[in-house]
Scaffold this motif. Structure first.
Motif, PDB file in Angstrom:
ATOM      1  N   LYS A  84     -23.413  -6.395  80.565  1.00 14.86           N
ATOM      2  CA  LYS A  84     -22.680  -6.697  81.803  1.00 14.86           C
ATOM      3  C   LYS A  84     -21.685  -5.581  82.119  1.00 14.86           C
ATOM      4  N   LEU A  85     -21.000  -5.110  81.094  1.00 14.84           N
ATOM      5  CA  LEU A  85     -20.046  -4.020  81.311  1.00 14.84           C
ATOM      6  C   LEU A  85     -20.762  -2.742  81.735  1.00 14.84           C
ATOM      7  N   GLN A  86     -21.935  -2.509  81.178  1.00 15.49           N
ATOM      8  CA  GLN A  86     -22.727  -1.329  81.544  1.00 15.49           C
ATOM      9  C   GLN A  86     -23.111  -1.403  83.026  1.00 15.49           C
ATOM     10  N   THR A  87     -23.568  -2.555  83.460  1.00 14.93           N
ATOM     11  CA  THR A  87     -23.928  -2.740  84.869  1.00 14.93           C
ATOM     12  C   THR A  87     -22.716  -2.506  85.760  1.00 14.93           C
ATOM     13  N   TYR A  88     -21.572  -3.047  85.356  1.00 14.63           N
ATOM     14  CA  TYR A  88     -20.338  -2.852  86.115  1.00 14.63           C
ATOM     15  C   TYR A  88     -19.987  -1.367  86.203  1.00 14.63           C
ATOM     16  N   LYS A  89     -20.069  -0.658  85.079  1.00 14.04           N
ATOM     17  CA  LYS A  89     -19.730   0.775  85.081  1.00 14.04           C
ATOM     18  C   LYS A  89     -20.652   1.562  86.004  1.00 14.04           C
ATOM     19  N   ILE A  90     -21.929   1.221  86.005  1.00 16.47           N
ATOM     20  CA  ILE A  90     -22.888   1.918  86.875  1.00 16.47           C
ATOM     21  C   ILE A  90     -22.549   1.669  88.340  1.00 16.47           C
ATOM     22  N   ARG A  91     -22.331   0.419  88.685  1.00 15.70           N
ATOM     23  CA  ARG A  91     -22.028   0.091  90.091  1.00 15.70           C
ATOM     24  C   ARG A  91     -20.686   0.663  90.527  1.00 15.70           C
ATOM     25  N   TYR A  92     -19.733   0.667  89.621  1.00 14.38           N
ATOM     26  CA  TYR A  92     -18.421   1.242  89.917  1.00 14.38           C
ATOM     27  C   TYR A  92     -18.572   2.749  90.189  1.00 14.38           C
ATOM     28  N   ALA A  93     -19.330   3.428  89.336  1.00 19.31           N
ATOM     29  CA  ALA A  93     -19.540   4.872  89.519  1.00 19.31           C
ATOM     30  C   ALA A  93     -20.295   5.147  90.821  1.00 19.31           C
ATOM     31  N   GLU A  94     -21.249   4.295  91.160  1.00 25.06           N
ATOM     32  CA  GLU A  94     -21.981   4.465  92.423  1.00 25.06           C
ATOM     33  C   GLU A  94     -21.027   4.339  93.616  1.00 25.06           C
ATOM     34  N   ALA A  95     -20.135   3.364  93.551  1.00 25.24           N
ATOM     35  CA  ALA A  95     -19.165   3.173  94.634  1.00 25.24           C
ATOM     36  C   ALA A  95     -18.219   4.362  94.738  1.00 25.24           C
ATOM     37  N   ARG A  96     -17.756   4.868  93.604  1.00 24.45           N
ATOM     38  CA  ARG A  96     -16.851   6.036  93.626  1.00 24.45           C
ATOM     39  C   ARG A  96     -17.580   7.281  94.140  1.00 24.45           C
ATOM     40  N   LEU A 148      -9.888  -6.151  77.139  1.00 22.17           N
ATOM     41  CA  LEU A 148     -11.209  -6.457  77.683  1.00 22.17           C
ATOM     42  C   LEU A 148     -11.214  -7.567  78.722  1.00 22.17           C
ATOM     43  N   VAL A 149     -10.410  -8.579  78.528  1.00 23.90           N
ATOM     44  CA  VAL A 149     -10.447  -9.724  79.439  1.00 23.90           C
ATOM     45  C   VAL A 149     -10.207  -9.315  80.895  1.00 23.90           C
ATOM     46  N   PRO A 150      -9.173  -8.515  81.199  1.00 24.31           N
ATOM     47  CA  PRO A 150      -9.010  -8.102  82.596  1.00 24.31           C
ATOM     48  C   PRO A 150     -10.212  -7.305  83.121  1.00 24.31           C
ATOM     49  N   THR A 151     -10.796  -6.479  82.270  1.00 21.69           N
ATOM     50  CA  THR A 151     -11.972  -5.698  82.682  1.00 21.69           C
ATOM     51  C   THR A 151     -13.137  -6.630  82.972  1.00 21.69           C
ATOM     52  N   LEU A 152     -13.335  -7.619  82.135  1.00 23.11           N
ATOM     53  CA  LEU A 152     -14.414  -8.581  82.359  1.00 23.11           C
ATOM     54  C   LEU A 152     -14.196  -9.383  83.639  1.00 23.11           C
ATOM     55  N   ILE A 153     -12.967  -9.743  83.894  1.00 16.74           N
ATOM     56  CA  ILE A 153     -12.659 -10.474  85.129  1.00 16.74           C
ATOM     57  C   ILE A 153     -12.949  -9.593  86.340  1.00 16.74           C
ATOM     58  N   ARG A 154     -12.513  -8.314  86.283  1.00 13.01           N
ATOM     59  CA  ARG A 154     -12.808  -7.388  87.392  1.00 13.01           C
ATOM     60  C   ARG A 154     -14.312  -7.225  87.581  1.00 13.01           C
ATOM     61  N   ALA A 155     -15.046  -7.118  86.472  1.00  9.74           N
ATOM     62  CA  ALA A 155     -16.498  -6.960  86.553  1.00  9.74           C
ATOM     63  C   ALA A 155     -17.138  -8.187  87.192  1.00  9.74           C
ATOM     64  N   GLN A 156     -16.701  -9.371  86.784  1.00  9.45           N
ATOM     65  CA  GLN A 156     -17.255 -10.606  87.341  1.00  9.45           C
ATOM     66  C   GLN A 156     -16.933 -10.720  88.831  1.00  9.45           C
ATOM     67  N   LEU A 157     -15.691 -10.446  89.206  1.00  8.30           N
ATOM     68  CA  LEU A 157     -15.307 -10.500  90.613  1.00  8.30           C
ATOM     69  C   LEU A 157     -16.102  -9.492  91.434  1.00  8.30           C
ATOM     70  N   ALA A 158     -16.257  -8.312  90.902  1.00  8.73           N
ATOM     71  CA  ALA A 158     -17.014  -7.277  91.623  1.00  8.73           C
ATOM     72  C   ALA A 158     -18.471  -7.708  91.803  1.00  8.73           C
ATOM     73  N   SER A 159     -19.050  -8.329  90.770  1.00  2.00           N
ATOM     74  CA  SER A 159     -20.445  -8.755  90.912  1.00  2.00           C
ATOM     75  C   SER A 159     -20.586  -9.893  91.928  1.00  2.00           C
ATOM     76  N   LEU A 160     -19.565 -10.719  92.039  1.00  2.00           N
ATOM     77  CA  LEU A 160     -19.591 -11.815  93.022  1.00  2.00           C
ATOM     78  C   LEU A 160     -19.360 -11.333  94.447  1.00  2.00           C
ATOM     79  N   THR A 161     -18.444 -10.373  94.599  1.00  2.00           N
ATOM     80  CA  THR A 161     -18.098  -9.910  95.941  1.00  2.00           C
ATOM     81  C   THR A 161     -18.906  -8.704  96.392  1.00  2.00           C
TER      82      THR A 161
END
Length: 194
Positions: A46-58, A178-191
């Motif tokens: 899940k964190l890997q997916t978040y990092k990829i999508r975050y990098a794509e957005a940046r 980690l918890v704040p990062t996981l929350i950001r990742a979850q929110l980003a995947s939802l929004t």
């Protein structure tokens, strides 16, 4: 801060550079993915997916850095794909064993990897040893290598080790990070906003 390379004349700078190149051949992320329990592996995915999508957005936001972000994205995707590839995992383990065996030999002759002084080789190699612990494999890999084990104990006693690795060594501190990062990742995947 002193002048000259880390370790100065007490370290063989050419040997230190060789160690840096050797360590680059090993993929610590692949090691962790292959040696994590299923729950941790799912979390890492899940964190890997978040990092990829975050990098794509940046990359979209900063076209001048697109090449840098795309390189990182490709690296993340390759590591993700390799974690399910038994041959890649096996090759990566062979690289690790080779590194550890070579370090065992070197440390039978010198106190540090590049000679008698702490150098960039030690700075680069210590995270390899730390990753063994993250995968619960320290004893498995270091018990047969007493020189590397003693060396790692010396590295762990350095103040710089505690500065760099201390937070990741404590479950509470790690969870706090980690918890704040996981929350950001979850929110980003939802929004869909990364």
């Amino acid at each position: 801060m002193g002048e000259g390379p880390l370790g100065g004349g007490g370290a063989d700078q050419q040997l230190a550079a060789q160690w840096a190149e050797k360590v680059k051949q090993w993929d610590g992320n692949l090691f962790l993915a292959a040696n994590s329990n299923p729950g941790a592996a799912k979390l890492l995915g899940k964190l890997q997916t978040y990092k990829i999508r975050y990098a794509e957005a940046r990359a979209k936001e900063h076209p001048e850095l697109r090449e840098v972000y795309n390189s990182k994205i490709e690296s993340l995707k390759a590591a993700d794909a390799a974690s399910g590839d038994a041959a890649a995992v096996s090759t990566n383990e062979k690289v690790l064993v080779g590194l550890l065996d070579e370090a065992e030999q070197q440390l039978s002759k010198t106190q540090y990897l590049a000679g008698g002084a702490y150098s960039v080789a030690d700075v680069i190699f210590t995270p390899v040893l730390f990753r063994l612990g993250m995968g619960n494999k320290t004893a498995y890999y270091l018990k047969p290598r007493p020189n590397v084990s003693a060396y790692y104990n010396r590295m762990k006693s350095r103040p710089s080790f505690h500065e760099v690795f201390g937070p990741a060594s404590s479950s509470f501190t790690l969870a706090k990070a980690l918890v704040p990062t996981l929350i950001r990742a979850q929110l980003a995947s939802l929004t869909g906003q990364y």
